[in-house]
Design a protein around this motif. Structure first.
Motif, PDB file in Angstrom:
ATOM      1  N   TYR B  69       9.378  51.073  46.734  1.00  9.86           N
ATOM      2  CA  TYR B  69       8.395  51.090  45.645  1.00  9.86           C
ATOM      3  C   TYR B  69       9.073  51.402  44.304  1.00  9.86           C
ATOM      4  CZ  TYR B  69       4.238  52.255  42.949  1.00  9.86           C
ATOM      5  OH  TYR B  69       3.262  52.291  41.983  1.00  9.86           O
ATOM      6  N   ILE B  70      10.079  52.266  44.331  1.00 14.38           N
ATOM      7  CA  ILE B  70      10.769  52.627  43.082  1.00 14.38           C
ATOM      8  C   ILE B  70      11.548  51.453  42.499  1.00 14.38           C
ATOM      9  CG2 ILE B  70      10.980  55.093  43.561  1.00 14.38           C
ATOM     10  CD1 ILE B  70      13.812  54.608  44.585  1.00 14.38           C
ATOM     11  N   LYS B  94      18.719  57.297  48.773  1.00 15.29           N
ATOM     12  CA  LYS B  94      18.166  58.497  48.132  1.00 15.29           C
ATOM     13  C   LYS B  94      17.162  59.232  49.019  1.00 15.29           C
ATOM     14  CE  LYS B  94      18.390  56.422  43.506  1.00 15.29           C
ATOM     15  NZ  LYS B  94      19.454  57.237  42.850  1.00 15.29           N
ATOM     16  N   PHE B 100      12.680  64.394  47.505  1.00 15.12           N
ATOM     17  CA  PHE B 100      12.587  63.164  46.719  1.00 15.12           C
ATOM     18  C   PHE B 100      11.645  62.170  47.403  1.00 15.12           C
ATOM     19  CE2 PHE B 100      14.097  58.844  45.730  1.00 15.12           C
ATOM     20  CZ  PHE B 100      14.008  58.871  44.336  1.00 15.12           C
ATOM     21  N   ARG B 103       7.987  62.920  46.907  1.00 10.83           N
ATOM     22  CA  ARG B 103       7.560  62.587  45.545  1.00 10.83           C
ATOM     23  C   ARG B 103       7.266  61.089  45.442  1.00 10.83           C
ATOM     24  NH1 ARG B 103      12.303  64.438  42.446  1.00 10.83           N
ATOM     25  NH2 ARG B 103      11.791  66.541  43.138  1.00 10.83           N
ATOM     26  N   VAL B 104       8.208  60.279  45.907  1.00 11.02           N
ATOM     27  CA  VAL B 104       8.031  58.816  45.815  1.00 11.02           C
ATOM     28  C   VAL B 104       6.873  58.359  46.701  1.00 11.02           C
ATOM     29  CG1 VAL B 104       9.059  56.575  46.317  1.00 11.02           C
ATOM     30  CG2 VAL B 104      10.449  58.376  45.253  1.00 11.02           C
ATOM     31  N   ALA B 107       3.507  58.887  45.181  1.00 12.63           N
ATOM     32  CA  ALA B 107       3.201  57.871  44.159  1.00 12.63           C
ATOM     33  C   ALA B 107       2.869  56.528  44.815  1.00 12.63           C
ATOM     34  CB  ALA B 107       4.389  57.713  43.206  1.00 12.63           C
TER      35      ALA B 107
END
Lengths: 415, 415
Positions: B69-70, B94, B100, B103-104, B107
């Motif tokens: 997604y990032i 990552k 981390f 967090r992703v 979102a």
């Protein structure tokens, strides 16, 4: 005024300039240059700091139908000619009522502004007063725009069929009224397309263009049935392009032709020599199963091409999405055509900013002397994952929307 | 509970049912039927009236990469194999850090929910704890989902290369943990694709699938170089599809294969006979210049196809936009293939709701017995221009976004 941020713009189709963390100096709405530090003698000049956000030229859309905004997404089960008859003409008929027109045009312009298209060339309808509403509204809202009353005196339903002399008189009246009353909005001659306009009407429009030095916008070779129909209507003229040329409607450097998919080499030479702007409407051409313009070859042959939305055959006015789709379709096209080079992000940005901006004047870039017509774009960062300005640009083009555009400038004024 | 509005859903690919201005009766989260008037004995049951808004089944996306997604919008100048190496693998690396990842994934899931994808099947990464974060978050947020830890033990960078036994042990642990602790989120075996998994790993996964009756998701024949590579890696097996089959990874009615562009007739027969779900990712296939799946022919030959986003090679998780693009690309494909029938709106909706919903269970339709997993969609009307429910559906598919989705239900509960 100084604006600070990460600026991205395209001085040419081959060049994406990135000015990271710099100050743009704007004087009288025009970019005078960039600097990495504020001069010590800045004095009371305004400084607006957009920090890590990116700033790009506002989008320019050279082919859009304002009344069709109400029809976006509808009727895509049809191809061009039945789609016009069943969906587009009935919708445009409603614009006989200026009150309705004003309501729709307000929504249309608010949407364009939200999406960052601050300069455009639009078709209205045949209706004089409704067209004037659109022109006035666009001026009030600060757009840079060409807007045209559509001309149609054949092959249209009764309610959209104009008397030829009346069509010409209304066109002339609007051209004059516009010149007198408006500043950023200009009039553009707008014969719908060859099948809708008699030779008498085209001749008259050619003369008006000459008299008032008007630019022209129309449609060209969008669909194979349409091309065959034009051939039937004008068997003595060598091509669709030649019809416009014969009647003085290919005005050098002042003409926009939308679609231009099915063209002979001879037509392409003529269009190149006249400096005609070809509005490439990839989304529209997919929605109506029209075809794919050979964009890469046209660009390499020196034709002037731009990316345009063609709402409502294109279903969104958002030019970032139009750029993304144009790149996607150019990739699929390349698979079938010797893997010719697909369109790049930089090229896409150019074809939606500086390329079409030249039709209006000095807009679409941040070079010295260009109007500061700009969008400030904020893309959410995830902690631990900072993105470069170029990555932010790509993410905005592909997955951004109007909510990411946090400021809009026209001639250096926030809108 | 009664929900009133205009319901649109697709009992089959050939059938778009429109129930205008009716009440859906929902009991224990399941649709029991429709009525035009409330029964007189309604009593204290809740009635929610959505007036002129339309209500459609929530979207189901059977192929999406949560960690990528990032990266949406990035790296589309490359084709599949270099894109994996230069963009995707570094991004997935990552996710070794669960903080981390959380967090992703938060979102990511918020975005899916906003866009109306309430049921999905996702790839995570190789990392056990990060994958668990995604599973827990999805359960807490009320999604129906299959989620898999990716397996890779060859042809990957060091930081993504697993020891084969460890890969199998982690997979088994997650499958068990998921079954014990979660309800709507289920585990799915997720070998990345043949080039990433040794025969030993595929054999082990096949056994785990057998033991725990696990479904499988992977990639198949997306890109010509990839297909050639698989042939090199497994010269003794007749095809890419046959490799999966050989190792027990084509589980009947329980397997999702993404892309499936370049297939022999023999492979198609095998996939049809096994009832494999082919996730058609048109946007991804354009972005990475992969090609176009022959969707119409596959459907007519009885293959099970669905529309999927494949974020991040697809740049948006919004399934309405994926439907629109899939239709557009099917039109361009039809121009080059004897004008075969392009995908219709009704078919597009089916391929993004009931079609893929069957992989999870009774979701994706409003027939009796289906979970009430639904989106309520409000499209702005312009005064003097009321739209039918079907027109509103088209406008949402083509030009709507998450702001138009004013309510979301999973199993009859508002989310």
């Amino acid at each position: 005024m100084f604006i600070k941020g990460n600026f991205l713009f395209t001085p040419s189709r081959h060049e994406l300039t990135i000015r990271e963390n710099q100050y743009a100096h704007i004087e009288n709405g025009v970019v005078t240059g960039f600097m990495t530090d504020l001069p010590e003698t800045t004095g009371p000049e305004t400084v607006v700091d957009y920090n890590q956000d990116i700033i790009i030229p506002a989008f320019v859309d050279l082919h859009i139908h304002a009344p069709q905004y109400i029809n976006r997404g509808l009727g895509f089960d049809e191809e061009l000619l039945p789609w016009l008859e069943h969906y587009t003409f009935p919708a445009e008929g409603k614009f006989a009522a200026p009150v309705f027109a004003r309501r729709v045009y307000t929504a249309f312009l608010k949407r364009l502004q939200a999406e960052g298209t601050l300069c455009f060339s639009a078709f209205a309808t045949i209706h004089k007063e409704s067209t004037w509403q659109l022109m006035e509204l666009a001026e009030t809202m600060g757009f840079k725009a060409y807007i045209g009353k559509v001309n149609m005196d054949r092959n249209a339903p009764d309610y959209l069929l104009e008397d030829t002399d009346r069509s010409l008189a209304d066109t002339e009246e609007l051209a004059v009224r516009c010149r007198e009353a408006l500043h950023k909005v200009r009039f553009i001659a707008t014969p719908r397309f060859v099948p809708s306009t008699t030779e008498k009407l085209m001749t008259g429009l050619g003369r008006l263009c000459e008299t008032y030095d008007l630019p022209v916008q129309s449609h060209l070779s969008e669909n194979r049935n349409e091309v065959a129909w034009v051939k039937e209507l004008h068997p003595d003229l060598p091509s669709y392009t030649a019809v416009y040329d014969t009647f003085g409607l290919l005005r050098p450097e002042k003409t926009i032709m939308a679609h231009a998919i099915y063209l002979s080499d001879e037509e392409k030479r003529l269009l190149r020599d006249k400096g005609v702007y070809l509005a490439h409407c990839a989304q529209s051409n997919a929605n109506l199963t029209s075809g794919i313009m050979p964009l890469r070859r046209n660009l390499e042959n020196g034709l002037t091409c731009t990316i345009a939305s063609d709402v409502a055959a294109g279903h969104t006015p958002a030019m970032n999405k139009q750029i993304a789709l144009t790149i996607e379709i150019s990739k699929l096209y390349s698979l079938k055509h010797d893997r010719e080079k697909a369109l790049t992000i930089g090229e896409g940005l150019y074809l939606a900013t500086k390329g079409p901006g030249r039709f209006y004047g000095q807009t679409g870039s941040f070079e010295k002397g260009y109007a500061f017509d700009a969008l400030v774009i904020h893309m959410d960062d995830i902690e631990g994952l900072e993105r470069t300005p170029f990555e932010k640009l790509q993410q905005f083009i592909y997955d951004g929307d109007d909510r990411n555009i946090i400021a809009r400038y026209v001639d250096g004024v926030s809108r």
